[in-house]
Design a protein around this motif. Structure first.
Motif, mmCIF file in Angstrom:
data_model
loop_
_atom_site.group_PDB
_atom_site.id
_atom_site.type_symbol
_atom_site.label_atom_id
_atom_site.label_comp_id
_atom_site.label_asym_id
_atom_site.label_seq_id
_atom_site.Cartn_x
_atom_site.Cartn_y
_atom_site.Cartn_z
ATOM 1 N N ARG A 45 -1.819 -29.940 0.117
ATOM 2 C CA ARG A 45 -0.960 -28.775 -0.120
ATOM 3 C C ARG A 45 0.064 -29.106 -1.190
ATOM 4 O O ARG A 45 0.546 -30.240 -1.248
ATOM 5 C CB ARG A 45 -0.188 -28.470 1.150
ATOM 6 C CG ARG A 45 -0.664 -27.384 2.059
ATOM 7 C CD ARG A 45 -1.851 -26.616 1.702
ATOM 8 N NE ARG A 45 -2.907 -26.804 2.677
ATOM 9 C CZ ARG A 45 -4.196 -26.673 2.414
ATOM 10 N NH1 ARG A 45 -4.602 -26.362 1.208
ATOM 11 N NH2 ARG A 45 -5.097 -26.854 3.345
ATOM 12 N N CYS A 50 5.727 -26.770 0.658
ATOM 13 C CA CYS A 50 6.194 -27.484 1.858
ATOM 14 C C CYS A 50 7.721 -27.616 1.838
ATOM 15 O O CYS A 50 8.404 -27.417 2.846
ATOM 16 C CB CYS A 50 5.577 -28.877 1.937
ATOM 17 S SG CYS A 50 3.784 -28.834 2.049
ATOM 18 N N ILE A 53 9.456 -24.043 2.337
ATOM 19 C CA ILE A 53 9.294 -23.520 3.699
ATOM 20 C C ILE A 53 10.154 -24.331 4.669
ATOM 21 O O ILE A 53 10.845 -23.773 5.529
ATOM 22 C CB ILE A 53 7.810 -23.579 4.137
ATOM 23 C CG1 ILE A 53 7.016 -22.467 3.460
ATOM 24 C CG2 ILE A 53 7.663 -23.492 5.629
ATOM 25 C CD1 ILE A 53 7.072 -21.115 4.158
ATOM 26 N N ASP A 534 -0.392 -28.547 9.015
ATOM 27 C CA ASP A 534 -1.443 -27.917 8.215
ATOM 28 C C ASP A 534 -2.773 -28.428 8.761
ATOM 29 O O ASP A 534 -3.318 -29.396 8.262
ATOM 30 C CB ASP A 534 -1.198 -28.365 6.756
ATOM 31 C CG ASP A 534 -2.344 -28.059 5.822
ATOM 32 O OD1 ASP A 534 -3.086 -27.108 6.074
ATOM 33 O OD2 ASP A 534 -2.474 -28.789 4.808
ATOM 34 N N CYS A 621 5.909 -24.289 12.348
ATOM 35 C CA CYS A 621 5.209 -23.549 11.296
ATOM 36 C C CYS A 621 3.810 -24.140 11.144
ATOM 37 O O CYS A 621 3.638 -25.354 11.129
ATOM 38 C CB CYS A 621 5.977 -23.668 9.984
ATOM 39 S SG CYS A 621 5.176 -22.792 8.626
ATOM 40 N N ILE A 623 0.231 -23.894 8.837
ATOM 41 C CA ILE A 623 -0.372 -23.365 7.606
ATOM 42 C C ILE A 623 -1.848 -23.049 7.872
ATOM 43 O O ILE A 623 -2.583 -23.889 8.366
ATOM 44 C CB ILE A 623 -0.275 -24.387 6.453
ATOM 45 C CG1 ILE A 623 1.166 -24.849 6.264
ATOM 46 C CG2 ILE A 623 -0.848 -23.806 5.168
ATOM 47 C CD1 ILE A 623 1.353 -25.860 5.136
ATOM 48 N N SER A 671 -2.020 -19.542 0.991
ATOM 49 C CA SER A 671 -1.974 -20.167 2.305
ATOM 50 C C SER A 671 -1.017 -19.326 3.121
ATOM 51 O O SER A 671 0.045 -18.942 2.642
ATOM 52 C CB SER A 671 -1.397 -21.566 2.223
ATOM 53 O OG SER A 671 -2.019 -22.280 1.207
ATOM 54 N N HIS A 673 1.600 -19.081 5.925
ATOM 55 C CA HIS A 673 2.503 -19.934 6.707
ATOM 56 C C HIS A 673 2.984 -19.121 7.899
ATOM 57 O O HIS A 673 3.710 -18.149 7.727
ATOM 58 C CB HIS A 673 3.677 -20.386 5.845
ATOM 59 C CG HIS A 673 3.253 -21.289 4.718
ATOM 60 N ND1 HIS A 673 2.481 -20.860 3.676
ATOM 61 C CD2 HIS A 673 3.482 -22.603 4.495
ATOM 62 C CE1 HIS A 673 2.243 -21.876 2.852
ATOM 63 N NE2 HIS A 673 2.845 -22.943 3.332
#
Ligand code: SAM
Ligand code: ZN
Length: 1009
Positions: A45, A50, A53, A534, A621, A623, A671, A673
């Motif tokens: 990613r 990252c 977020i 993720d 969170c 992904i 992606s 999230h």
């Protein structure tokens, strides 16, 4: 000060998706001085997303009534260092969001002022340093950014390769800082000197100091035509250089030297003046063409013959060192002293002598067995494909490459074995140097194997993993690791140094890394303040299988290292497979091959573990970064059952378009999230009536807001999942009046909510709102063909075009990454290689996405198959208007129809549409996944719809039949307002540069007012 549990975090209310998307895509183009330079890992990613977020997960929303004033004051002071913040809460919020967007910029990732402000903002939220946990860390994007922002981190992965990467970037580099570089500098110099010393005889210079940079080879088979028996070099292309002004190509001819012997080959290098001078390849779609007699050898026989040579990467010599078969040297690419560019010379006997010597040398080394293990990797390559959609390493085994050593030439094995031994001999004192040296070896395997091609454009060697699979290569390039061109050791060392450099100043505070199973997380309960991860996705990447390619070498170089083994099974000589949360049917768990169910169950366990280790008052969170939405229901169910409430969802553009084989398919380039919170144990039971009433309101508000920010199409749809699920997942369960639970997923065709499932309602609401915007309320309400509404085909076209639009696509040009599954299938179709088929024109969407909208809106996809859409292998294509000409006008063509019409104006054009049903598009027989056959109804109902008539008008416009067009428009306008309404709606939806848009706008100009 601590932020109260019920105070919303910024990521729950807003997020600068556009800015972060731009920075994420920009970062994907950065290859030097970036942490991804350490080692290949799949599905990395962007750090940008990252970082932003994470910041938004940690910071509270200043507009929330529970947000402490202390935080707001401090945040205002801090932000004033980089910008001017207004005095109201809303202005502060805006500045925070802008800051979160800006910090995604790669250029600011090392800016002390910006990063300092970010860290201080986080500090202002709590006395304790936040503890960020990622149980599926892979290449480490999330934990690395957590360190950068001053958090404490715990990162783990099931695979030894990420475990090594994580150990290096999260522990060693932060702890030792610049010392890592200094030590590696010394070690790599010694290493380089020793390698030169041992290997330079195997890469000799030519006369006058000319340096070979790559040896070009072809695997060979023998012609099986009677009286031929000639050798066929499997050349996939005759081009050596496509550089303008420096074009070079090969010419292969047959020479009959002696009547009894098979003919021999003559290979010349020449400078073509035009492309026509260059011969076609000698292998296409796995079928070989004999250059002596032109007879072809079918793919099965090619496979058998290569299998007899264990793949054919090795030269076969007689006992005196004369080549008698196997790989054939084709040419040598070299650099001449004081000259720019690449020069080519033929392959000569001296080149084979070197190979013969390499073989002797390797034979001496090969007898060595260390710790019961040969120094050459003889481990077996998994011959079973992980799933119908994923090939993993399996393709090459069909050509007899059954062991890892078969993937390399003799000299390449000698190179890799020597490097591996040297790493052990140098026995570096420090962990960081040890890992870094082993990464040189890994990087070398990526550039030195028989699966690497010569790039006739770039004039360099390629690398192995351009896809998430190992493809077969007929001809290949063996690079010279001792030069300074691409793939050389010195280049690789520099690349690794650049990667270290990019991590040095991230943090002085080290994190913790571990090789661990996310389903049995090592941390105690209630310890994490952010659970951000993720995870893998079904069969999209068979990480463990792919990683064995590197692992077999690394484990030999790092013998005894605690990470280079399977901690769950001492007998396994490769990476752990059974615990990996991936659909890979070649492994059996509890008596069953690991399939989709295994994946879903494993993810549910990992989510439950996440909930266990996350503090009640904190945030998570996840992904979701794959290209289709299939399987989301199961995953979201796992998350909700695991104890999470989903509170927001942000699509961020993270995937580049134009990947290998990319075509014009609109799939998710973003992606998603998903922001989540632990659900309180005492959460109440929800009432379906209330939930279903709240859904359209909430989604409607959300769509309106995001559209104002330019979020469009599929991105908008997925951004709606968060708020939709917030309503649903805050309850322990949702039930109807009869106390029946409404599940998340269900049978979308069912009538009752408890059977249909909640998500079907979400898609329906989103689709309806979209239709209402583009066509008006009548269509939005039409479920089963309400009177007054435009027909199904108009609604389908409008929805299709609406979904195509997305933030990254300009005005919805649909240049997005294509479905991974499709990419793999395409590879399969070509039987490894051959020219890719030309992509058909028209906009494309994943079938799964189209189906979700169509069904609840009463659109029967199968009825429009072949008429306005075409579904093949899971992809739905909207037929370009031009392709409908024959359907609409028949064999006679628009010209003829226009002429008859002009002769007899009493007969409207629309009456002439679909003149001969026989010419209705014949559909291809079903092939592989989801090819839909047109239903009989299509053939029967050839009543022209508003869309048909509009398309006919556009085609008249295209053909310049102005009189006919004018008459047709006049009668349409008199007939009903629908025609114009649809024309205007579609004009707003078609991409700006599309032919359809041009035709429509020109046609609209001609409408009588
Ligand atoms: C999508 S990747 C993570 C990529 C990462 N975010 C990055 O940017 O590089 C998913 C990771 O999950 C790992 N994985 C699969 N099963 C696992 C398990 N049971 N426990 C821990 N990690 C697992 C895979 O090895 C892979 O590295
Ligand atoms: Zn022949």
């Amino acid at each position: 000060m601590t932020i109260p549990k019920d105070c919303k975090r910024l990521a729950e209310v807003d997020f600068p998706i556009k800015t972060v998307g731009v920075h994420s895509l920009a970062e994907k183009k950065i290859f030097v001085n970036h942490p991804q330079g350490f080692h290949q890992w799949w599905a990395r990613r962007p750090l940008a997303a990252c970082r932003s977020i994470l910041l938004a997960l940690l910071l509270p929303d200043p507009c929330d009534p529970l947000c402490p004033n202390d935080f707001k004051n401090r945040a205002r002071d801090l932000l004033n260092r980089v910008t001017n913040v207004g005095s109201s809460d809303i202005e502060l919020k805006r500045s925070l969001l802008k800051f979160i967007g800006d910090i995604a910029d790669w250029n600011l990732s090392t800016n002390r002022l910006f990063i300092g402000v970010a860290r201080e903002l986080i500090k202002a939220t709590d006395q304790d340093i936040p503890f960020v946990v990622d149980p599926f860390s892979g290449g480490g994007s999330i934990p690395l950014e957590a360190l950068r922002l001053g958090c404490d981190v715990f990162a783990s992965d099931i695979n030894p390769i990420p475990a090594l990467i994580l150990k290096l970037i999260l522990e060693e580099i932060p702890r030792k800082g610049h010392k890592v570089i200094e030590e590696f500098d010394v070690a790599s110099k010694n290493f380089m000197a020793a390698i030169q010393d041992r290997l330079s005889v195997f890469y000799p210079e030519d006369e006058h100091g000319a340096k070979p940079i790559a040896y070009l080879w072809a695997r060979t088979v023998r012609c099986e035509a009677p009286n031929c028996g000639g050798e066929i070099p499997l050349l996939r292309s005759m081009w050596l250089s496509k550089k303008t002004g420096k074009k070079k190509a090969l010419r292969v001819s047959s020479e009959q030297t002696h009547n009894t012997k098979p003919p021999t080959l003559r290979i010349e290098i020449f400078s073509p003046l035009s492309d026509e001078e260059v011969d076609p390849p000698l292998i296409a779609n796995a079928r070989a063409i004999c250059p002596h007699c032109r007879v072809t050898l079918d793919p099965k026989r090619v496979r058998v013959q290569l299998a007899e040579q264990s793949g054919g990467a090795i030269v076969i010599f007689d006992e005196r060192g004369n080549r008698i078969g196997g790989a054939l040297g084709i040419a040598v690419a070299r650099r001449l002293p004081n000259q720019q560019g690449v020069n080519y010379r033929p392959f000569v006997n001296k080149d084979y002598e070197t190979i013969w010597h390499s073989e002797q040398e390797l034979r001496l080394l090969a007898n060595k067995i260390e710790n019961g293990e040969t120094i050459i990797p003889t481990e077996l390559i998994n011959p079973i494909r992980p799933s119908p959609n994923a090939r993993g390493l399996s393709a090459v085994t069909r050509y007899g490459m059954s062991q890892f050593k078969h993937l390399f030439t003799i000299r390449q094995i000698l190179l890799l074995v020597t490097v591996s031994q040297l790493i052990q001999e140098l026995s570096p004192k420090t962990e960081s140097t040890r890992i870094l040296l082993s990464f040189i070896l890994s990087r070398l395997t990526d550039r030195h194997s028989s699966l690497i091609g010569w790039d006739a454009g770039g004039q360099t060697i390629d690398h192995v993993f351009r896809r998430q699979a190992l493809p077969m290569r007929w001809d290949f390039a063996e690079g010279n690791p001792l030069t300074d061109s691409s793939g050389s050791i010195s280049n690789i060392i520099n690349q690794i140094k650049g990667a270290v450099g990019s991590c040095i100043d991230i943090s002085r505070q080290s994190g913790t890394s571990q090789l661990a199973d996310a389903r049995l997380h090592p941390l105690p309960d209630q310890t994490a303040s952010v659970w951000f991860t993720d995870p893998p996705y079904y069969d999209s990447v068979p990480y463990a299988d792919l990683s064995d390619y590197f692992f077999v070498w690394i484990k030999r170089a790092l013998r005894g290292h605690p990470y280079v083994r399977d901690p769950f099974d001492a007998r396994n000589t490769l990476t752990p497979k059974l615990q990996e949360c991936v659909w890979n049917q070649s492994y059996v768990v509890n008596g069953k091959p690991k399939g989709a169910d295994f994946f879903e169950d494993s993810m549910a366990q990992a989510f439950a573990e996440g909930r266990r280790i996350l503090r009640d008052s904190e945030i998570g969170c996840v992904i979701f970064a794959h290209k289709t939405t299939e399987g989301w229901e199961a995953l979201l169910t796992g998350m909700i059952r695991g104890g999470f409430v989903i509170t927001a969802s942000w699509p961020i553009l993270t995937e580049r378009s134009g990947r290998t084989n990319a075509q014009d398919t609109a799939s998710l380039a973003s992606s998603i999230h998903l922001v989540c919170r632990p659900r309180p144990t005492n959460a109440s039971i929800g009432d379906w009536t209330l939930v279903s009433r709240e859904l359209p309101r909430k989604v409607g508000d959300w769509m309106e807001r995001l559209q104002k920010e330019g979020v469009r199409g599929a991105d908008l749809v997925f951004a709606c999942i968060g708020p939709a699920l917030e309503i649903y997942s805050r309850y322990s369960k949702v039930v109807d009046a009869q106390d029946r639970e409404i599940p998340l997923g269900g049978d979308p065709t069912a009538g009752e909510p408890y059977q249909r499932g909640y998500l079907a309602y979400v898609w329906e609401v989103v689709g309806r709102l979209a239709l209402e915007q583009v066509l008006g309320s009548a269509e939005a309400q039409a479920r089963n063909g309400n009177a007054g509404a435009l027909e199904e085909d108009s609604r389908l076209t409008a929805l299709f075009l609406w979904t195509m639009q997305s933030a990254g696509n300009g005005n919805g040009n649909g240049k997005a990454a294509k479905a991974e599954t499709q990419e793999v299938n395409e590879l399969e179709d070509q039987d490894e290689e051959g020219a890719p088929r030309k992509a058909k024109a028209g906009h494309k969407l994943i079938y799964d996405v189209v189906r979700r909208f169509a069904q609840p809106l009463g659109i029967h996809l199968e009825q429009w198959e072949g008429r306005i859409i075409e579904t093949e292998k899971g992809i739905v294509r909207l037929l370009p208007v031009a392709e409908r000409a024959r359907q609409l006008f028949g064999e006679e063509s628009a010209q003829a129809v226009a002429e008859t019409f002009e002769r007899d104006p009493s007969r409207p054009v629309q009456m002439s549409l679909f003149p001969d049903l026989e010419t209705a598009p014949r559909l291809k027989a079903a092939r592989k996944t989801r090819t839909i056959r047109a239903s009989e109804t299509l053939r029967i109902s050839r009543e022209p719809t508003t869309l048909d008539r509009l398309h006919a008008a556009m085609l008249l416009q295209k053909g310049g039949q102005t009189n006919a067009l004018r008459m047709m428009l006049k009668s349409e306008v008199e007939r009903s307002p629908d025609f114009l309404r649809l024309a205007n709606a579609l004009s707003a939806l078609y991409p700006r540069e599309s032919e359809e848009k041009r035709l429509l706008d020109a046609m609209l100009q001609a409408i009588p007012r």
